[in-house]
Design a protein around this motif. Structure first.
Motif, mmCIF file in Angstrom:
data_model
loop_
_atom_site.group_PDB
_atom_site.id
_atom_site.type_symbol
_atom_site.label_atom_id
_atom_site.label_comp_id
_atom_site.label_asym_id
_atom_site.label_seq_id
_atom_site.Cartn_x
_atom_site.Cartn_y
_atom_site.Cartn_z
ATOM 1 N N LEU A 14 114.589 37.740 73.432
ATOM 2 C CA LEU A 14 115.691 38.582 73.890
ATOM 3 C C LEU A 14 115.257 39.602 74.947
ATOM 4 C CD1 LEU A 14 117.442 39.081 70.453
ATOM 5 C CD2 LEU A 14 118.221 37.671 72.375
ATOM 6 N N ASP A 15 113.980 39.560 75.287
ATOM 7 C CA ASP A 15 113.423 40.447 76.301
ATOM 8 C C ASP A 15 113.602 41.919 75.931
ATOM 9 O OD1 ASP A 15 111.931 40.750 78.627
ATOM 10 O OD2 ASP A 15 113.698 40.928 79.903
ATOM 11 N N PHE A 16 113.442 42.217 74.630
ATOM 12 C CA PHE A 16 113.472 43.590 74.150
ATOM 13 C C PHE A 16 112.053 44.154 74.227
ATOM 14 C CE2 PHE A 16 117.098 43.049 70.750
ATOM 15 C CZ PHE A 16 118.013 42.825 71.764
ATOM 16 N N THR A 17 111.921 45.369 74.703
ATOM 17 C CA THR A 17 110.623 46.023 74.595
ATOM 18 C C THR A 17 110.438 46.451 73.140
ATOM 19 O OG1 THR A 17 111.485 48.230 75.041
ATOM 20 C CG2 THR A 17 110.758 46.909 76.958
ATOM 21 N N GLN A 18 109.207 46.709 72.778
ATOM 22 C CA GLN A 18 108.953 47.184 71.420
ATOM 23 C C GLN A 18 109.632 48.537 71.219
ATOM 24 O OE1 GLN A 18 104.817 47.898 70.117
ATOM 25 N NE2 GLN A 18 105.151 46.143 68.758
ATOM 26 N N ALA A 19 109.625 49.369 72.255
ATOM 27 C CA ALA A 19 110.262 50.689 72.157
ATOM 28 C C ALA A 19 111.770 50.558 71.950
ATOM 29 C CB ALA A 19 109.968 51.506 73.411
ATOM 30 N N TYR A 20 112.396 49.607 72.655
ATOM 31 C CA TYR A 20 113.840 49.421 72.508
ATOM 32 C C TYR A 20 114.185 48.961 71.092
ATOM 33 C CZ TYR A 20 118.529 47.526 72.942
ATOM 34 O OH TYR A 20 119.861 47.252 72.742
ATOM 35 N N LEU A 21 113.471 47.947 70.594
ATOM 36 C CA LEU A 21 113.758 47.453 69.244
ATOM 37 C C LEU A 21 113.477 48.532 68.210
ATOM 38 C CD1 LEU A 21 114.711 45.248 67.346
ATOM 39 C CD2 LEU A 21 112.369 44.344 67.331
ATOM 40 N N ALA A 22 112.389 49.248 68.378
ATOM 41 C CA ALA A 22 112.065 50.331 67.438
ATOM 42 C C ALA A 22 113.183 51.360 67.416
ATOM 43 C CB ALA A 22 110.741 50.984 67.822
ATOM 44 N N ASP A 23 113.740 51.670 68.584
ATOM 45 C CA ASP A 23 114.846 52.617 68.664
ATOM 46 C C ASP A 23 116.078 52.075 67.936
ATOM 47 O OD1 ASP A 23 116.017 55.097 69.685
ATOM 48 O OD2 ASP A 23 117.233 53.771 70.943
ATOM 49 N N GLN A 24 116.380 50.795 68.143
ATOM 50 C CA GLN A 24 117.516 50.168 67.479
ATOM 51 C C GLN A 24 117.340 50.156 65.963
ATOM 52 O OE1 GLN A 24 120.422 48.969 69.145
ATOM 53 N NE2 GLN A 24 119.392 50.232 70.659
ATOM 54 N N MET A 25 116.103 49.989 65.530
ATOM 55 C CA MET A 25 115.804 49.942 64.098
ATOM 56 C C MET A 25 115.562 51.323 63.513
ATOM 57 S SD MET A 25 113.181 46.703 64.006
ATOM 58 C CE MET A 25 112.781 46.940 62.263
ATOM 59 N N GLY A 26 115.341 52.321 64.369
ATOM 60 C CA GLY A 26 114.972 53.648 63.873
ATOM 61 C C GLY A 26 113.576 53.647 63.272
ATOM 62 N N GLN A 27 112.704 52.796 63.823
ATOM 63 C CA GLN A 27 111.369 52.606 63.246
ATOM 64 C C GLN A 27 110.272 52.737 64.300
ATOM 65 O OE1 GLN A 27 110.934 52.364 60.005
ATOM 66 N NE2 GLN A 27 113.140 52.442 59.773
ATOM 67 N N HIS A 28 110.205 53.847 64.974
ATOM 68 C CA HIS A 28 109.239 54.018 66.058
ATOM 69 C C HIS A 28 107.799 53.885 65.579
ATOM 70 C CE1 HIS A 28 112.318 55.084 68.925
ATOM 71 N NE2 HIS A 28 112.896 55.743 67.941
ATOM 72 N N LYS A 29 107.516 54.387 64.407
ATOM 73 C CA LYS A 29 106.143 54.376 63.891
ATOM 74 C C LYS A 29 105.778 53.019 63.281
ATOM 75 C CE LYS A 29 105.419 56.061 59.854
ATOM 76 N NZ LYS A 29 105.139 56.510 58.564
ATOM 77 N N ASP A 30 106.719 52.384 62.593
ATOM 78 C CA ASP A 30 106.394 51.191 61.813
ATOM 79 C C ASP A 30 106.454 49.872 62.573
ATOM 80 O OD1 ASP A 30 105.987 52.770 59.589
ATOM 81 O OD2 ASP A 30 107.948 52.343 58.700
ATOM 82 N N LEU A 31 107.256 49.751 63.627
ATOM 83 C CA LEU A 31 107.438 48.447 64.266
ATOM 84 C C LEU A 31 106.135 47.819 64.753
ATOM 85 C CD1 LEU A 31 109.298 46.146 65.007
ATOM 86 C CD2 LEU A 31 109.754 47.304 67.176
ATOM 87 N N PRO A 32 105.255 48.544 65.438
ATOM 88 C CA PRO A 32 103.995 47.910 65.849
ATOM 89 C C PRO A 32 103.184 47.395 64.657
ATOM 90 C CG PRO A 32 104.313 49.965 67.033
ATOM 91 C CD PRO A 32 105.381 49.901 65.970
ATOM 92 N N GLU A 33 103.209 48.141 63.571
ATOM 93 C CA GLU A 33 102.483 47.729 62.361
ATOM 94 C C GLU A 33 103.138 46.498 61.715
ATOM 95 O OE1 GLU A 33 99.562 49.331 61.219
ATOM 96 O OE2 GLU A 33 99.763 50.197 63.216
ATOM 97 N N ILE A 34 104.465 46.450 61.745
ATOM 98 C CA ILE A 34 105.201 45.304 61.199
ATOM 99 C C ILE A 34 104.891 44.058 62.025
ATOM 100 C CG2 ILE A 34 107.509 44.306 60.898
ATOM 101 C CD1 ILE A 34 108.474 47.202 60.210
#
Length: 85
Positions: A14-34
């Motif tokens: 979907l060409d989402f950046t990690q920052a964009y998806l993290a923002d959508q999920m409200g998970q800035h800290k956890d998404l890279p770890e997930i």
């Protein structure tokens, strides 16, 4: 397939950046770890990811990152997930 690889693959498709998806999920800290597979997402995080990807929670669980398709046999997918616990 793991939920980490599923989330990572769908984000790339979907060409989402990690920052964009993290923002959508409200998970800035956890998404890279997930995505790295170091932590498992909570049910709420998985639900938020599904919403960001505009799919249902079951579809997210049944996405095959190797074929880039949603599996139609949910029972097979669930059996595989349970066997990995």
């Amino acid at each position: 397939a793991t939920i980490a690889s599923t989330i990572r693959k769908l984000r790339h498709i979907l060409d989402f950046t990690q920052a964009y998806l993290a923002d959508q999920m409200g998970q800035h800290k956890d998404l890279p770890e997930i995505e790295a597979g170091r932590i498992s997402p909570t049910l709420d995080q998985m639900d938020s990811a599904a919403k960001a990807f505009q799919c249902t929670f079951p579809q997210l669980l049944c996405f095959n990152p190797e074929t880039c398709q949603f599996e139609s046999d949910t029972s097979k997918v669930l059996e595989e997930m349970i066997s990995n616990i």
